[in-house]
Design a protein around this motif. Structure first.
Motif, PDB file in Angstrom:
ATOM      1  N   UNK A   1      -9.256  12.071 -14.135  1.00 19.60           N
ATOM      2  CA  UNK A   1      -8.443  12.862 -15.067  1.00 19.60           C
ATOM      3  C   UNK A   1      -8.796  14.334 -14.907  1.00 19.60           C
ATOM      4  N   UNK A   2      -7.775  15.177 -14.977  1.00 19.89           N
ATOM      5  CA  UNK A   2      -7.967  16.621 -14.927  1.00 19.89           C
ATOM      6  C   UNK A   2      -6.997  17.240 -15.922  1.00 19.89           C
ATOM      7  N   UNK A   3      -7.528  17.826 -16.984  1.00 20.24           N
ATOM      8  CA  UNK A   3      -6.698  18.406 -18.048  1.00 20.24           C
ATOM      9  C   UNK A   3      -5.762  17.326 -18.586  1.00 20.24           C
ATOM     10  N   UNK A   4      -4.452  17.523 -18.515  1.00 17.72           N
ATOM     11  CA  UNK A   4      -3.516  16.534 -19.042  1.00 17.72           C
ATOM     12  C   UNK A   4      -3.105  15.505 -17.984  1.00 17.72           C
ATOM     13  N   UNK A   5      -3.439  15.769 -16.737  1.00 23.24           N
ATOM     14  CA  UNK A   5      -3.088  14.854 -15.653  1.00 23.24           C
ATOM     15  C   UNK A   5      -4.078  13.701 -15.614  1.00 23.24           C
ATOM     16  N   UNK A   6      -3.579  12.473 -15.524  1.00 22.85           N
ATOM     17  CA  UNK A   6      -4.416  11.272 -15.395  1.00 22.85           C
ATOM     18  C   UNK A   6      -4.017  10.544 -14.123  1.00 22.85           C
ATOM     19  N   UNK A   7      -5.015  10.202 -13.345  1.00 20.50           N
ATOM     20  CA  UNK A   7      -4.795   9.507 -12.076  1.00 20.50           C
ATOM     21  C   UNK A   7      -4.256   8.106 -12.323  1.00 20.50           C
ATOM     22  N   UNK A   8      -3.249   7.706 -11.550  1.00 21.83           N
ATOM     23  CA  UNK A   8      -2.725   6.347 -11.584  1.00 21.83           C
ATOM     24  C   UNK A   8      -3.659   5.488 -10.738  1.00 21.83           C
ATOM     25  N   UNK A   9      -4.425   4.624 -11.368  1.00 18.96           N
ATOM     26  CA  UNK A   9      -5.395   3.794 -10.656  1.00 18.96           C
ATOM     27  C   UNK A   9      -4.723   2.822  -9.690  1.00 18.96           C
ATOM     28  N   UNK A  10      -3.448   2.546  -9.897  1.00 25.69           N
ATOM     29  CA  UNK A  10      -2.717   1.612  -9.040  1.00 25.69           C
ATOM     30  C   UNK A  10      -1.860   2.323  -7.988  1.00 25.69           C
ATOM     31  N   UNK A  11      -2.054   3.626  -7.834  1.00 23.20           N
ATOM     32  CA  UNK A  11      -1.185   4.389  -6.934  1.00 23.20           C
ATOM     33  C   UNK A  11      -1.163   3.833  -5.521  1.00 23.20           C
ATOM     34  N   UNK A  12      -2.320   3.552  -4.937  1.00 29.00           N
ATOM     35  CA  UNK A  12      -2.315   3.074  -3.558  1.00 29.00           C
ATOM     36  C   UNK A  12      -1.643   1.708  -3.451  1.00 29.00           C
ATOM     37  N   UNK A  13      -1.942   0.776  -4.341  1.00 25.59           N
ATOM     38  CA  UNK A  13      -1.309  -0.545  -4.248  1.00 25.59           C
ATOM     39  C   UNK A  13       0.193  -0.445  -4.500  1.00 25.59           C
ATOM     40  N   UNK A  14       0.607   0.440  -5.405  1.00 28.01           N
ATOM     41  CA  UNK A  14       2.040   0.650  -5.647  1.00 28.01           C
ATOM     42  C   UNK A  14       2.724   1.197  -4.401  1.00 28.01           C
ATOM     43  N   UNK A  15       2.103   2.185  -3.775  1.00 23.52           N
ATOM     44  CA  UNK A  15       2.678   2.786  -2.567  1.00 23.52           C
ATOM     45  C   UNK A  15       2.667   1.794  -1.399  1.00 23.52           C
ATOM     46  N   UNK A  16       1.584   1.030  -1.270  1.00 25.57           N
ATOM     47  CA  UNK A  16       1.514   0.010  -0.212  1.00 25.57           C
ATOM     48  C   UNK A  16       2.636  -1.012  -0.382  1.00 25.57           C
ATOM     49  N   UNK A  17       2.851  -1.460  -1.607  1.00 25.09           N
ATOM     50  CA  UNK A  17       3.894  -2.452  -1.880  1.00 25.09           C
ATOM     51  C   UNK A  17       5.276  -1.900  -1.548  1.00 25.09           C
ATOM     52  N   UNK A  18       5.547  -0.651  -1.935  1.00 24.96           N
ATOM     53  CA  UNK A  18       6.827  -0.015  -1.630  1.00 24.96           C
ATOM     54  C   UNK A  18       7.005   0.136  -0.120  1.00 24.96           C
ATOM     55  N   UNK A  19       5.969   0.591   0.549  1.00 26.14           N
ATOM     56  CA  UNK A  19       5.986   0.773   1.999  1.00 26.14           C
ATOM     57  C   UNK A  19       6.288  -0.553   2.705  1.00 26.14           C
ATOM     58  N   UNK A  20       5.559  -1.611   2.338  1.00 24.65           N
ATOM     59  CA  UNK A  20       5.766  -2.915   2.965  1.00 24.65           C
ATOM     60  C   UNK A  20       7.144  -3.491   2.643  1.00 24.65           C
ATOM     61  N   UNK A  21       7.646  -3.224   1.459  1.00 24.32           N
ATOM     62  CA  UNK A  21       8.996  -3.668   1.088  1.00 24.32           C
ATOM     63  C   UNK A  21      10.035  -3.045   2.020  1.00 24.32           C
ATOM     64  N   UNK A  22       9.901  -1.760   2.309  1.00 24.27           N
ATOM     65  CA  UNK A  22      10.847  -1.089   3.210  1.00 24.27           C
ATOM     66  C   UNK A  22      10.655  -1.535   4.650  1.00 24.27           C
ATOM     67  N   UNK A  23       9.430  -1.862   5.033  1.00 25.16           N
ATOM     68  CA  UNK A  23       9.189  -2.395   6.370  1.00 25.16           C
ATOM     69  C   UNK A  23       9.919  -3.724   6.537  1.00 25.16           C
ATOM     70  N   UNK A  24       9.849  -4.568   5.524  1.00 28.40           N
ATOM     71  CA  UNK A  24      10.545  -5.866   5.584  1.00 28.40           C
ATOM     72  C   UNK A  24      12.060  -5.681   5.613  1.00 28.40           C
ATOM     73  N   UNK A  25      12.558  -4.703   4.867  1.00 27.10           N
ATOM     74  CA  UNK A  25      14.002  -4.416   4.887  1.00 27.10           C
ATOM     75  C   UNK A  25      14.446  -3.997   6.275  1.00 27.10           C
ATOM     76  N   UNK A  26      13.612  -3.203   6.958  1.00 28.85           N
ATOM     77  CA  UNK A  26      13.946  -2.786   8.314  1.00 28.85           C
ATOM     78  C   UNK A  26      13.970  -4.008   9.233  1.00 28.85           C
ATOM     79  N   UNK A  27      13.027  -4.919   9.078  1.00 32.22           N
ATOM     80  CA  UNK A  27      13.023  -6.154   9.880  1.00 32.22           C
ATOM     81  C   UNK A  27      14.322  -6.922   9.668  1.00 32.22           C
ATOM     82  N   UNK A  28      14.759  -7.031   8.420  1.00 32.82           N
ATOM     83  CA  UNK A  28      16.011  -7.729   8.127  1.00 32.82           C
ATOM     84  C   UNK A  28      17.191  -7.020   8.769  1.00 32.82           C
ATOM     85  N   UNK A  29      17.214  -5.701   8.714  1.00 33.91           N
ATOM     86  CA  UNK A  29      18.304  -4.933   9.319  1.00 33.91           C
ATOM     87  C   UNK A  29      18.366  -5.185  10.828  1.00 33.91           C
ATOM     88  N   UNK A  30      17.200  -5.214  11.466  1.00 35.49           N
ATOM     89  CA  UNK A  30      17.139  -5.438  12.910  1.00 35.49           C
ATOM     90  C   UNK A  30      17.431  -6.901  13.241  1.00 35.49           C
TER      91      UNK A  30
END
Length: 133
Positions: free
Chosen positions: A85-114
């Motif tokens: 936490x810094x001032x009013x900003x609070x770190x999202x503890x799940x940020x990396x897992x959220x981003x990983x999940x989104x990234x992998x979701x789009x990777x799978x969509x690309x596989x389906x497109x291909x």
């Protein structure tokens, strides 16, 4: 217009397939990845080198460009890992897992497109399976 070598490497990487280096040249007739379209089987290389101009544009603009950005975003979170936490900003503890999940979701969509199954780097069949013996 054809995909560049770097774009071809990114497609394979994002699909979850390992690199081949120079030990095995990838050609239309020799590849480590094959896709099936009804009764037709072809190498991933052949599939990617025979895209129509509109399919290639979708692959580049809808999948490759955003995936490159998402990957950089995942790498970029390292700057916030030491701050809860810094001032009013609070770190999202799940940020990396959220981003990983989104990234992998789009990777799978690309596989389906291909029209190809995700590789081992994306999990067998697009998911991870745990077997107890």
């Amino acid at each position: 217009m054809a995909l560049t070598d770097a774009q071809m490497a990114d497609v394979r990487r994002y699909m979850g397939y390992a690199l081949t280096g120079t030990t095995m040249p990838i050609t239309n007739d020799q590849d480590v990845v094959y896709v099936q379209f009804g009764m037709v089987t072809m190498s991933l290389h052949h599939r990617l080198t025979t895209l129509s101009a509109s399919e290639e544009a979708v692959l580049i603009n809808t999948y490759l460009a955003p995936l490159n950005s998402m990957e950089q975003d995942i790498i970029g979170i390292r700057g916030n890992l030491d701050t809860a936490q810094a001032s009013v900003w609070t770190h999202n503890a799940l940020e990396q897992s959220d981003r990983d999940r989104l990234f992998d979701s789009w990777r799978r969509r690309m596989c389906q497109f291909i029209g190809a199954a995700p590789g081992l780097g994306l999990g067998l069949g697009g998911g991870i399976r745990v077997v107890r013996g």
